[in-house]
Design a protein around this motif. Structure first.
Motif, mmCIF file in Angstrom:
data_model
loop_
_atom_site.group_PDB
_atom_site.id
_atom_site.type_symbol
_atom_site.label_atom_id
_atom_site.label_comp_id
_atom_site.label_asym_id
_atom_site.label_seq_id
_atom_site.Cartn_x
_atom_site.Cartn_y
_atom_site.Cartn_z
ATOM 1 N N TYR A 78 0.716 -1.628 0.208
ATOM 2 C CA TYR A 78 -0.045 0.318 0.194
ATOM 3 C C TYR A 78 1.002 0.989 -0.161
ATOM 4 C CZ TYR A 78 -3.623 -3.029 1.309
ATOM 5 O OH TYR A 78 -5.089 -3.790 1.568
ATOM 6 N N GLN A 122 4.454 0.859 1.691
ATOM 7 C CA GLN A 122 4.310 -0.204 2.985
ATOM 8 C C GLN A 122 4.316 -1.592 2.453
ATOM 9 O OE1 GLN A 122 1.325 0.353 5.323
ATOM 10 N NE2 GLN A 122 1.707 -1.413 6.517
ATOM 11 N N VAL A 134 3.036 -4.702 1.764
ATOM 12 C CA VAL A 134 2.137 -5.705 3.072
ATOM 13 C C VAL A 134 2.468 -7.753 2.908
ATOM 14 C CG1 VAL A 134 0.163 -6.759 3.505
ATOM 15 C CG2 VAL A 134 0.629 -4.443 2.806
ATOM 16 N N PRO A 187 -1.738 -12.961 12.542
ATOM 17 C CA PRO A 187 -1.308 -11.682 13.290
ATOM 18 C C PRO A 187 -2.452 -10.360 12.302
ATOM 19 C CG PRO A 187 0.320 -12.467 13.715
ATOM 20 C CD PRO A 187 0.468 -13.688 12.124
ATOM 21 N N SER A 203 -0.956 -8.474 9.042
ATOM 22 C CA SER A 203 -0.197 -9.580 8.615
ATOM 23 C C SER A 203 -0.707 -9.807 6.940
ATOM 24 C CB SER A 203 -0.194 -10.979 8.395
ATOM 25 O OG SER A 203 -1.491 -11.786 8.993
ATOM 26 N N LYS A 257 -4.188 -10.410 4.973
ATOM 27 C CA LYS A 257 -4.735 -11.784 5.176
ATOM 28 C C LYS A 257 -6.009 -11.661 3.878
ATOM 29 C CE LYS A 257 -6.108 -12.753 9.521
ATOM 30 N NZ LYS A 257 -4.894 -11.476 9.850
ATOM 31 N N THR A 258 -6.364 -10.183 4.307
ATOM 32 C CA THR A 258 -7.629 -9.455 3.786
ATOM 33 C C THR A 258 -7.021 -9.069 2.179
ATOM 34 O OG1 THR A 258 -8.915 -9.069 6.236
ATOM 35 C CG2 THR A 258 -9.449 -7.783 3.280
HETATM 36 P P1 ADP Z 1 -4.928 -8.147 8.192
HETATM 37 O O1 ADP Z 1 -7.029 -9.175 7.296
HETATM 38 O O2 ADP Z 1 -3.977 -9.643 8.616
HETATM 39 O O3 ADP Z 1 -5.413 -8.086 9.711
HETATM 40 P P2 ADP Z 1 -5.176 -6.784 6.121
HETATM 41 O O4 ADP Z 1 -4.798 -7.359 4.203
HETATM 42 O O5 ADP Z 1 -6.258 -5.854 6.224
HETATM 43 O O6 ADP Z 1 -4.218 -7.622 7.183
HETATM 44 O O7 ADP Z 1 -3.527 -5.395 6.142
HETATM 45 C C1 ADP Z 1 -2.039 -5.442 6.023
HETATM 46 C C2 ADP Z 1 -0.967 -4.636 6.194
HETATM 47 O O8 ADP Z 1 -2.221 -3.175 5.492
HETATM 48 C C3 ADP Z 1 -2.390 -3.238 7.476
HETATM 49 O O9 ADP Z 1 -1.071 -3.284 8.249
HETATM 50 C C4 ADP Z 1 -3.064 -2.792 6.844
HETATM 51 O O10 ADP Z 1 -2.625 -1.676 8.325
HETATM 52 C C5 ADP Z 1 -2.467 -2.602 6.251
HETATM 53 N N1 ADP Z 1 -3.339 -1.689 4.611
HETATM 54 C C6 ADP Z 1 -4.742 -2.368 4.848
HETATM 55 N N2 ADP Z 1 -5.992 -1.714 3.898
HETATM 56 C C7 ADP Z 1 -5.224 -0.936 3.660
HETATM 57 C C8 ADP Z 1 -5.158 0.736 2.552
HETATM 58 N N3 ADP Z 1 -6.207 0.282 1.815
HETATM 59 N N4 ADP Z 1 -4.608 1.456 2.510
HETATM 60 C C9 ADP Z 1 -3.469 1.674 3.682
HETATM 61 N N5 ADP Z 1 -2.784 0.386 4.201
HETATM 62 C C10 ADP Z 1 -3.486 -0.649 4.303
#
Ligand code: ADP
Length: 250
Positions: free
Chosen positions: A14, A17, A19, A38, A41, A43-44
């Protein structure tokens, strides 16, 4: 047979950053895959990449052999997003109307047919919410809402069901019944990818597990996963959790 999902050397960030880092994995037909890791991490993010809702920065993702973001057969896929992101829980629609949405992709511009109506009724029946069909979705409990979304997925006759923490906000009594239902759908041939924070539930129900923390720690059969030590490596280092606290029966 072409696997439902192939992920090859996928990385995603993102903005600046990072991921996901160089993830490769295959979801085979008939798998019930539990995706754990965690909070934060990725997953979504990985699930949305798998469904073609996001594009990887590098690497390749295929849905049934087609690049995920170009995949057109939406009727084969069903996605139950995290509850808070389901906008229609706020809308004045009934349970039956939500489940009928599962047929729209099949019907195209045509009105829904009698067969569509029958499939909707059957889906409501299968998840045990026929008596709630005419109730507004905003008036349901968390468990009843999630059953509604599963019914929509069933009505769509999807081959692949993706669920993101579907039991958040669901009463404890309904959780077990909900996972039994998923198990039955999987036995009937539906491929399932599930993100779930309760690792015990995943261990009890999924036949495959993948553990994520930026990179993929492990992806294998559940029993092998438990023996691999991946749980301890990822969760002890992040949360100080002991495996005994995870609550699985396997
Ligand atoms: P999980 O499902 O394992 O909790 P996510 O995939 O939701 O993890 O998020 C992974 C990382 O990406 C996290 O640090 C989250 O804050 C960041 N993140 C998720 N969605 C966004 C977004 N739309 N914009 C910026 N950062 C994001």
């Amino acid at each position: 047979m072409t696997p439902p999902i192939t992920v090859e050397n996928v990385s995603f960030a993102y903005d600046e950053q990072p991921v996901l880092n160089n993830i490769s994995m295959t979801v085979e037909d008939g798998d019930f895959l539990g995706l754990i890791g965690p909070n934060g991490s990725g997953k979504t993010t990985l699930l949305q990449l798998m469904l073609g809702l996001k594009k990887p920065d590098s690497g390749r993702i295929e849905l049934y052999g087609t690049r995920a973001d170009k995949y057109k057969q939406g009727t084969r896929l069903a996605y139950v997003a995290q509850q808070s992101t389901e906008a229609d829980t706020m809308m004045p629609v009934t349970v039956r109307e939500v489940v009928r949405m599962g047929r729209y992709a099949h019907a195209g511009l045509m009105p829904l047919s009698e067969t569509d109506g029958r499939l909707v009724d059957e889906a409501l029946e299968t998840v045990g919410i026929s008596d709630l069909a005419d109730r507004k979705i905003s008036r349901l409990s968390g468990g009843q809402k999630q059953r509604t979304y599963i019914a929509r997925a069933l009505a769509s006759e999807a081959d692949l069901l993706a669920l993101d923490e579907p039991t958040v906000g669901v009463d404890a009594d309904s959780v077990e019944a909900f996972y039994d239902l998923l198990g039955e759908l999987n036995e009937d041939g539906m491929t399932i990818v599930l993100i779930e924070h309760d690792i015990g539930v995943v261990i009890d129900h999924a036949n495959m597990m993948a553990c994520l923390d930026g990179k993929l720690y492990e992806h294998c059969e559940t029993q092998q996963f438990l023996e691999s030590g991946a749980l301890e490596r990822v969760f002890n280092s992040t949360h100080g959790l002991a495996p005994g606290q995870l609550g699985g029966r396997a």
